[in-house]
Design a protein around this motif. Sequence first.
Motif, PDB file in Angstrom:
ATOM      1  N   TRP A 106      31.330  37.539  40.524  1.00  0.00           N
ATOM      2  CA  TRP A 106      32.178  38.684  40.165  1.00  0.00           C
ATOM      3  C   TRP A 106      31.752  39.267  38.808  1.00  0.00           C
ATOM      4  N   ASP A 107      31.502  38.394  37.861  1.00  0.00           N
ATOM      5  CA  ASP A 107      31.092  38.827  36.519  1.00  0.00           C
ATOM      6  C   ASP A 107      29.759  39.572  36.598  1.00  0.00           C
ATOM      7  N   PHE A 108      28.819  39.022  37.351  1.00  0.00           N
ATOM      8  CA  PHE A 108      27.499  39.654  37.425  1.00  0.00           C
ATOM      9  C   PHE A 108      27.611  41.049  38.049  1.00  0.00           C
ATOM     10  N   LEU A 109      28.349  41.138  39.147  1.00  0.00           N
ATOM     11  CA  LEU A 109      28.413  42.431  39.845  1.00  0.00           C
ATOM     12  C   LEU A 109      29.164  43.483  39.047  1.00  0.00           C
ATOM     13  N   THR A 110      30.290  43.082  38.459  1.00  0.00           N
ATOM     14  CA  THR A 110      31.126  44.105  37.821  1.00  0.00           C
ATOM     15  C   THR A 110      30.757  44.322  36.355  1.00  0.00           C
TER      16      THR A 110
END
Length: 422
Positions: A106-110
Amino acid sequence: MTTDELRRLFLDYFRERGHTVVPSASLVPEGDPTLLFNVAGMVQFKQFYASKGEIPFTRAASVQKCLRATDLEEVGRTIKHHTFFEMLGNFSFGDYFKREAVEWAWDFLTDVVGIPAERLVVSVHVDDEESAGIWRETAGIGEERSYRRGDEGNFWGPAGASGPCGPCSEVHDDFGPEAGCGRVECDPACDCGRYIEVWNLVFPQFYQDTDGERRPLERRGVDTGMGLERLAMICQGADTLFATDVFRPIVGFIKDEVDFGDRGEADEVGVRVIADHARALCFAISEGALPSNEGRGYVIRRILRRAVVRALNLGVDKPFLYKVAGRVIDVMRDAYPELDEKREQIAIVIKSDEERFQGTLERGMNILSEALDEIVRGGGGEVPGETVFKLYDTYGFPVEITRELASSAGVSIRAWGSNGSR
Ligand code: GLY
């Protein structure tokens, strides 16, 4: 963000979180006769998950060269299918589990690549309350953006005849209701084009043996797979994979060579098929997978012949694919220097098979055109099984090529024998 930047960002992100960055394994799997080509980043780590002893590291990240020939007929027609692709993956072998996998994805994508959070939805295995809870806590994704499916949609593996497998949770980009079928019940399992799977987080918990028996895995963990080209498509706001920075120069080259002008959608599909297939051929041939009549070589020959047929449809009746391969190598050589080293060999292999096929292709095309004309004049029907077989056996037409050419004329084909779908 360019594809090169995304590749680097991904590896840096997981390196900073204690992962050993491992080079891609070969596209032609070593020591796994049940797999024709590498289909996922986890393939080189199968034994790590199943190991009772020491392993060199318990966290890894890679960009794996993959080839999947299962959706050949979709390539070019949809915005998201291709044969060769690069798979970004992070892996845990008895180390971290669902919470870190979800939080980092989630952190990487957003945060890192900046996809707006409200565009993303997830799917979760119907029995996996734990992951559903983590998505809720980590990303604020509640039931309205979390779709539950059973083994048919949210269970992954094994790759090949045996190996680690387990439930999975996928992240999908939602292009919005106007992009798809418009049905109220449309969800990420629908093929309409509204949703595109970005990242699959697999939680391997079992080892499945060749007769389908599953035992608990020695080192349960994490195995993720994210298509780099799909990520690039989303981050670059491209409307298809073929409009991303890695494909644009190849597509442009093909269009210039065939004097594309303002031709229609059917020819666009042809250009995309050639671009995709030329990439697959370059990578496979660079590793010694050569066109032949069986097994791995037959897959390569089918891919090559599909591209040659498409080229002929675009008006090219001379060897051409080998030139497209040269352009592919120009685009990919910084990330994959091995392509440049094998440039000449790749060109020779492709050109000689193109020449061999072109000799019979036109005669086969005439037979098929006559059959199709007759069927259309007669008000409909199917191409008879004997014609489909003759095209395959005498003229080297893979059956799906015959099917695709017939379907452009609105005609179906009759398969022959028990292996007619070959
Ligand atoms: N191994 C995860 C995937 O291929 O989706």
